[in-house]
Design a protein around this motif. Structure first.
Motif, short mmCIF file in Angstrom:
data_model
loop_
_atom_site.label_atom_id
_atom_site.label_comp_id
_atom_site.label_asym_id
_atom_site.label_seq_id
_atom_site.Cartn_x
_atom_site.Cartn_y
_atom_site.Cartn_z
N VAL A 36 0.86 -1.18 0.00
CA VAL A 36 0.00 0.00 0.00
C VAL A 36 0.90 1.23 0.00
N LEU A 37 0.56 2.21 -0.84
CA LEU A 37 1.29 3.46 -0.93
C LEU A 37 0.37 4.59 -0.47
N LYS A 38 0.75 5.24 0.61
CA LYS A 38 -0.03 6.35 1.16
C LYS A 38 0.72 7.64 0.87
N LEU A 39 0.03 8.62 0.29
CA LEU A 39 0.67 9.85 -0.16
C LEU A 39 0.19 11.05 0.65
N PHE A 40 1.12 11.95 0.94
CA PHE A 40 0.85 13.11 1.79
C PHE A 40 1.23 14.38 1.02
N PRO A 41 0.27 15.25 0.69
CA PRO A 41 0.61 16.51 0.05
C PRO A 41 1.39 17.40 1.02
N PRO A 42 2.00 18.48 0.54
CA PRO A 42 2.86 19.30 1.40
C PRO A 42 2.23 19.73 2.71
N GLU A 43 0.96 20.08 2.70
CA GLU A 43 0.32 20.56 3.93
C GLU A 43 0.14 19.46 4.97
N TYR A 44 0.38 18.21 4.58
CA TYR A 44 0.24 17.09 5.52
C TYR A 44 1.58 16.40 5.80
N HIS A 45 2.69 16.98 5.34
CA HIS A 45 3.99 16.34 5.55
C HIS A 45 4.28 16.10 7.02
N SER A 46 3.79 16.98 7.89
CA SER A 46 4.07 16.83 9.32
C SER A 46 3.47 15.56 9.91
N GLU A 47 2.49 14.97 9.22
CA GLU A 47 1.83 13.78 9.74
C GLU A 47 2.59 12.49 9.41
N VAL A 48 3.58 12.59 8.52
CA VAL A 48 4.33 11.39 8.13
C VAL A 48 5.06 10.80 9.33
N SER A 49 5.71 11.65 10.12
CA SER A 49 6.48 11.15 11.26
C SER A 49 5.58 10.44 12.27
N THR A 50 4.36 10.93 12.44
CA THR A 50 3.42 10.25 13.34
C THR A 50 3.03 8.90 12.79
N GLU A 51 2.65 8.85 11.52
CA GLU A 51 2.26 7.58 10.88
C GLU A 51 3.37 6.55 11.03
N VAL A 52 4.59 6.95 10.72
CA VAL A 52 5.72 6.02 10.74
C VAL A 52 6.03 5.57 12.17
N ALA A 53 6.10 6.51 13.10
CA ALA A 53 6.47 6.17 14.48
C ALA A 53 5.47 5.22 15.12
N VAL A 54 4.18 5.49 14.91
CA VAL A 54 3.17 4.63 15.53
C VAL A 54 3.10 3.28 14.83
N MET A 55 3.22 3.27 13.53
CA MET A 55 3.21 2.00 12.81
C MET A 55 4.33 1.08 13.31
N GLU A 56 5.50 1.65 13.53
CA GLU A 56 6.62 0.84 14.01
C GLU A 56 6.43 0.45 15.48
N ALA A 57 5.84 1.33 16.27
CA ALA A 57 5.66 1.05 17.70
C ALA A 57 4.67 -0.07 17.95
N VAL A 58 3.62 -0.16 17.12
CA VAL A 58 2.55 -1.13 17.40
C VAL A 58 2.71 -2.44 16.66
N HIS A 59 3.56 -2.48 15.64
CA HIS A 59 3.62 -3.68 14.81
C HIS A 59 4.05 -4.90 15.63
N GLY A 60 3.24 -5.95 15.54
CA GLY A 60 3.52 -7.18 16.26
C GLY A 60 3.17 -7.16 17.72
N ARG A 61 2.57 -6.07 18.21
CA ARG A 61 2.28 -5.94 19.64
C ARG A 61 0.79 -5.86 19.94
N LEU A 62 -0.04 -5.96 18.91
CA LEU A 62 -1.48 -5.93 19.08
C LEU A 62 -2.07 -7.30 18.70
#
Length: 268
Positions: A36-62
């Motif tokens: 899956v490819l999720k795309l973020f326009p410039p006004e949403y670039h700040s949300e990338v770090s949240t998406e990535v950090a939480v995805m890595e934090a929860v993977h395999g732990r739920l």
């Protein structure tokens, strides 16, 4: 302008048919069966770090699968997150078995240390900011005057302090869940994640998963292992960043006051 996802697929060296997922605030594409490819326009670039950090934090732990991060970067003006693809269909709700599984999932989620990148830094300040705009937000949504005039007194009567912060998805709803062969097969969409009071999570869960069904709500909170105060959840339903009280009142059991709605929607 809509991004050229097929061009991005080729530039990333990927293969497979490109299919855009319907709905959602951001463009998201399936790349074949596995990505899956999720795309973020410039006004949403700040949300990338949240998406990535939480995805890595929860993977395999739920107890429910979540996407695995496969890549992150920038293509022209669009930031992207590449992840593994989950399979299944949106679950039909309200449903007791789904409610139990969601309760177990949220319990595990809230036990994970929130990534450092998550805000708000000061939950009390965030709540204060939300209170300051709450009435106007609901007015813009189309909430009637008799409800608008009751909001300040109701919020003044609810103690929202002294609660430790947990990792919040903030939008646990059927649209962000998948079910396959009778079991939940996916939780996704982490860019709205925050750190804050656990009851904030239950506002969206109560509206979009249990939907005012008393048996489903009871099953969910029993699986979670803690019964939230209905009035605190009702307050966060009003204060939620994406709150839409007129829609809630159309879709949920009716009542004559916020206290009555709190019991009907979030009372075990």
């Amino acid at each position: 302008m809509e991004p050229d996802a097929e061009s991005y697929r080729d530039r990333l060296g990927l293969r497979g048919d490109v299919v855009r997922f319907e709905g959602g605030s951001l463009p998201v594409f399936a790349i074949g069966d596995d990505l899956v490819l999720k795309l973020f326009p410039p006004e949403y670039h700040s949300e990338v770090s949240t998406e990535v950090a939480v995805m890595e934090a929860v993977h395999g732990r739920l107890p429910v699968p979540t996407p695995r991060l496969r890549g992150v970067g920038l293509l022209d003006d669009w930031a992207y997150v590449l992840m593994s693809r989950l399979h299944g269909e949106e679950p039909v709700v309200p449903d007791v078995e789904v409610s139990v599984r969601v309760g177990e999932m949220v319990k595990a989620l809230h036990a994970i240390e929130p990534p450092a990148v998550l805000g708000p830094v000061d939950w009390a300040a965030f709540v204060g900011e939300r209170r300051a705009v709450c009435v106007e937000q609901q007015r813009k949504r189309g909430l009637g005057a008799r409800w608008l005039e009751r909001i300040p007194a109701f919020l003044d009567g609810v103690d929202l302090g002294a609660e430790s912060s947990v990792l919040l998805h903030t939008e646990v709803m059927s649209a962000h869940l998948l079910r396959r062969n009778g079991v939940l097969s996916g939780l996704f969409d982490f860019e709205p994640a925050m750190r804050g009071a656990f009851e904030y999570e239950f506002a969206s869960v109560g509206v979009f998963v249990t939907k005012g069904d008393r048996e489903c709500w009871r099953a969910l909170v029993e699986a979670y292992g803690r019964v939230p105060d209905p009035r605190r959840v009702m307050a966060y339903a009003l204060l939620h960043v994406y709150s839409n009280m007129p829609w809630y009142l159309r879709e949920m059991p009716d009542g004559d006051s916020f206290d009555e709605l709190a019991v009907r929607w979030f009372g075990a």
